[in-house]
Design a protein around this motif. Structure first.
Motif, mmCIF file in Angstrom:
data_model
loop_
_atom_site.group_PDB
_atom_site.id
_atom_site.type_symbol
_atom_site.label_atom_id
_atom_site.label_comp_id
_atom_site.label_asym_id
_atom_site.label_seq_id
_atom_site.Cartn_x
_atom_site.Cartn_y
_atom_site.Cartn_z
ATOM 1 N N ALA A 185 6.331 6.432 1.183
ATOM 2 C CA ALA A 185 5.924 4.748 0.765
ATOM 3 C C ALA A 185 7.204 4.239 -0.064
ATOM 4 N N ARG A 186 8.272 5.233 -0.695
ATOM 5 C CA ARG A 186 9.161 4.770 -1.663
ATOM 6 C C ARG A 186 10.027 4.227 -0.405
ATOM 7 N N PRO A 189 9.952 -0.718 0.943
ATOM 8 C CA PRO A 189 10.146 -1.103 0.683
ATOM 9 C C PRO A 189 12.336 -1.573 1.059
ATOM 10 N N SER A 190 12.737 -0.344 1.358
ATOM 11 C CA SER A 190 15.103 -0.479 1.563
ATOM 12 C C SER A 190 13.958 -0.666 3.024
ATOM 13 N N GLN A 214 0.761 0.506 -3.071
ATOM 14 C CA GLN A 214 1.855 0.202 -3.808
ATOM 15 C C GLN A 214 2.891 -0.053 -2.993
#
Lengths: 303, 581
Positions: A185-186, A189-190, A214
């Motif tokens: 998930a991290r 955004p990128s 998230q």
């Protein structure tokens, strides 16, 4: 004289068609899902398909409910169902299906279960209607509402949702799918930033790796910043900022399940009634978001 | 010496002392109040700044959540610049949950340099933030705020992808820290402004307070000042003494004088008791004398009452005498009819006896010449005695006797009416009859030249004591006749008006002088010669009419006559008890 009249009535009754009433147990996972609508559609349709009326009918179909929020133990549920000795079990939700999975002698039809095959493991007495919305139905609706959309951006996880991308590309070769794989998930955004300027729409996938609390903010932040609408698969994303939702129609699902139940109750083996995908979808356009994203929606199907 | 005169005067003045004390208290209180007010405002302002700083750092932490989650430096720029847009915010630093700095931007020299260079200190700060939820402190030049960065991490299930799962509790994960440094420049200016404003307010308050204290003290002590002024005037201005000493001395002197006064009063009191005793004795003597005088007066009053009884008796006797004289005259007149007729009756009876004797002799005589002669003699006798007129005469005489008897009977009847007053009771009576029955009792000698005219109106019977009313009428008529002195007219008129009967006696007598009219009903008042009247007649009449709830009006002109008008109600409002006269 009385004896003659009695004989005439008996002869008339013997000539009538047999109309049996069935006992059906409805097992609910909890109250958080919109189950009442599904059960209502199921029962209405079943009565229509198997009318328990006529000169020989004594009572209508009997529906008994077991709510797992009140009866959480699997063994208790199994015992209760065996005492009822129903003709059919309707399992609503994942937990309900887990609770009745091991009752092999009674046919089970599931509804509102995500990835049911993991639970059923090819059990022959279990069938149902899959919850997943076929990509083709989603994009058909999308093309109807936003025909100008051609480039579809999608973040997926190669382990869980690569299949959906392939099916979509296969079903709608006219659309360009810009897919980026996220391992966690991290990274979402990128990856979204990478989609900037390359897509006309973001397609949300029912994959917990890429679609979770998230990452949702990132999707909708991207959507608002770049004026790119988000196509979602559940009504719950409307309030978060999804512009269009193409989701299952609960009433249609209930009716599909009733048709399967009718076939099983009339004697068709459960193995002869395989699990099916949903046949009808419901499309909702978030007017506020659409206005803010300056979308031109050509048509909206009435809800 | 004169230079110090005003201060000397202040030291003496009681009012000045109070004013100075009050002003000193006000000054001290104002100073304390000022300190407290400044401190409170400063604290409130500081708290406000801290709240503001915490809000900003919280906002920063919220804004950079996604950037911290993805650790993408580009994502920090916009939210951090937005916070640094505030004038006093001079530095913003973002750390991940492991303490590594992800982003930092500052306007001036690094305020957190010392902290950032000390990993242990930084670790302890992160630990405190985890426990307390936030952290802030201040240095001489700045406020420093810390806030944790959280990210929502609700446990996700496959169903949660499609449905709102209410039974899953919201959860969050600490993913980093945000720090904010805010300059104290504006805060210091604010504190300075508070000091100036508060100082100004306190100075204003002091000015007004001192002025008001002075005015109030002056007004409240004005009565005391007046007393002091009078005391000074009385005691003279010799010697320099302050007000309190003067008051103390005056008060001491007053107490001494009061003690002396009480002594004097005590002495006077002792003397007063003696005097009171003497006065009491004198009063007792006077009372004894008064009792004696009272006894004498009682005796005199008894004598007077006795004399009055005698006079009343005399009046009664006089009235009786008058009445008896009238009665005697009337009876005499009546008897005259009888006594005048009796000799003639006797003479006629003698003539008849003689005639009858002649006829008897003639019957016994034989027939012859003598018989003829005797018949001639009888005839002659008849002529002599006027036999033809004798029965007429006889009848006239009997008529005279009858008249005399009738008159006597009437007199007796009238007398009975007049004298039956004692047993009389109220009953309806004809006023005209009462008047008529009273007239005969008027002195007949005086009535000779007096004409009585009656103009009786149409009146209803009156409820009254007829005898008493008759006595009243007789009194009035008697007086009227006496006033006319044997010549004149007594006009008696009656009429009824408004439920009252009016009886008016109008004479043409000598009249009554104007000054005496009001006294005619006074007992013993009379204008008659000594021995002719007692002066009680009209007084009694007045009482009788009062007894009937009536009244008597008198009008008179000297030389022309008098009018006595008796007014009686047809029925007295309350019948008085019949009293024995």
């Amino acid at each position: 004289m009385k004896k003659t009249l009695f004989l005439i009535i008996l002869i008339l009754l013997a000539g009538g068609r047999i109309a049996l009433a069935y006992d059906i147990v409805v097992v609910k996972s909890g109250n958080e899902m919109p189950m009442e609508l599904v059960v209502q559609a199921f029962s209405d349709k079943l009565v229509h398909l198997l009318p328990a009326r006529g000169v020989k009918s004594i009572e209508p179909h009997r529906f008994r409910e077991i709510d797992l929020s009140r009866t959480p133990l699997k063994s208790v549920v199994e015992q209760q169902i065996r005492e009822y000795r129903p003709d059919l079990i309707l399992a609503l939700g994942r937990n309900a299906l887990l609770a009745v999975r091991d009752i092999g002698e009674i046919p089970v039809i599931y509804l509102l279960v995500v990835a049911p095959e993991i639970i059923t493991q090819d059990r022959e007495n279990i069938t149902g209607v899959k919850l997943e919305i076929p990509g083709k139905l989603q994009f058909d609706e999308l093309s109807r509402l936003l025909p100008q959309v051609r480039r579809i951006g999608v973040i997926y996880n190669s382990e869980h949702s690569a299949m959906e991308i392939q099916e979509a590309r296969r079903d709608r070769p006219d659309l360009q799918f810009v897919s980026l794989s996220a391992q966690s998930a991290r990274g979402v955004p990128s990856l979204l930033e990478e989609l900037h300027g390359k897509v006309d729409l973001i397609w949300l996938l029912p994959d917990l790796i890429v679609t979770n609390p998230q990452t949702l903010e990132s999707y909708f932040l991207f959507s608002f910043k770049n004026k790119v609408p988000v196509l979602a698969f559940s009504e719950k994303y409307l309030k978060s900022g999804a512009a269009i939702v193409v989701t299952f129609d609960l009433e249609a699902m209930g009716e599909q399940a009733a048709a399967m139940a009718a076939r099983i109750l009339l004697g068709t083996p459960v193995s002869g009634v395989p699990p099916t995908e949903i046949s009808r979808v419901k499309t909702i356009v978030n007017q506020t978001v659409s206005r803010k994203l300056q979308l031109t929606v050509t048509e909206e199907r009435p809800q | 010496m004169n230079r110090w005169r005003p201060f000397h005067r202040i030291r003496e003045s009681f009012v000045a002392k109070i004013s100075l004390t009050l002003i000193s208290v006000v000054l001290v209180l104002a100073f304390l109040f000022d300190l407290m007010l400044i401190r409170l405002q400063q604290k409130a302002y500081e708290d406000e700044n801290i709240k503001h700083g915490l809000s900003l750092v919280r906002l920063l932490a919220q804004s950079v959540r996604i950037a911290v989650f993805s650790e993408n430096k580009q994502d920090f720029i916009m939210p951090v610049n937005s916070i640094l847009g505030h004038d006093d915010v001079v530095e913003a630093d973002i750390f991940n949950n492991e303490g590594a700095m992800l982003f930092s931007r500052k306007k001036q020299e690094n305020s957190l340099a010392q902290i950032l260079d000390n990993p242990e200190h930084l670790a302890s700060i992160f630990k405190n933030i985890k426990e307390a939820g936030e952290m802030h402190w201040q240095t001489p030049n700045s406020f420093i705020f810390w806030w944790p960065v959280y990210f929502n991490t609700s446990p996700s299930s496959d169903e949660s992808l499609y449905f709102e799962m209410d039974d899953e509790p919201p959860a969050r994960e600490l993913i980093g820290y945000a720090a904010l440094v805010i300059s104290k420049q504006s805060f210091s200016e604010g504190v300075r402004n508070i000091l100036i404003n508060t100082g100004f307010i306190v100075v204003c308050f002091l000015s007004v307070g001192i002025f008001m204290s002075f005015v109030v003290v002056r007004r409240m002590t004005r009565p005391l000042s007046n007393i002091l002024q009078k005391v000074k005037e009385n005691t003279g201005s010799a010697g320099v003494r302050d007000d309190l000493s003067l008051l103390s001395e005056t008060y001491g002197g007053m107490i001494q004088e009061l003690e002396q006064s009480f002594e004097t009063i005590k002495e006077l009191k002792d003397g007063l008791e003696v005097k009171v005793s003497e006065r009491t004795r004198e009063l007792s003597d006077r009372q004894t004398q008064l009792e004696k005088a009272n006894l004498k007066l009682s005796e005199t009053l008894a004598k007077l009452q006795e004399a009055q009884q005698q006079l009343v008796q005399s009046e009664k006797m006089a009235a009786m005498g008058q009445m008896v004289a009238g009665v005697a005259h009337e009876i005499n007149n009546s008897v005259n009819f009888i006594s005048g007729a009796l000799p003639s009756v006797k003479r006629l009876l003698g003539d008849l006896k003689e005639l009858l004797a002649s006829y008897e002799e003639l019957e016994q005589m034989p027939n012859g010449d003598d018989r003829g002669r005797d018949i001639a003699a009888i005839q002659a006798l008849k002529n002599e005695i006027e036999f033809a007129e004798i029965f007429t005469t006889f009848e006239q005489l009997l008529a005279n006797i009858d008249e005399g008897t009738t008159r006597t009977t009437r007199i007796i009847k009238d007398l009975k009416i007049f004298t039956r007053q004692g047993a009389e009771k109220f009953k309806q009576a004809d006023i005209h009859s009462i008047i008529d029955s009273s007239i005969p009792f008027i002195d007949s000698k005086l009535l000779k030249g007096v004409e009585i005219r009656k103009e009786y109106g149409d009146i209803e019977p009156v409820t009254c004591l007829a005898g008493r009313i008759s006595q009243v009428f007789l009194n009035i008529m008697q007086n009227a006749v006496q006033a006319m002195n044997g010549k004149g007219t007594l006009n008696i008129r009656t009429w009824q008006e408004n439920g009252q009967v009016h009886i008016s006696f109008i004479d043409t007598g000598c009249g009554i002088e104007k000054d005496l009219i009001n006294r005619v009903f006074d007992p013993f008042f009379t204008t008659k010669e000594v021995g002719k009247g007692s002066g009680l007649g009209l007084g009694i009449s007045y009482d009788i009419i009062k007894q009937h709830s009536g009244r008597i009006n008198v009008t008179s002109k000297v030389g022309q006559g008098s009018v006595f008008e008796v007014i009686l109600p047809l029925s007295p409002p309350i019948f008085p008890m019949t009293r024995e006269s």
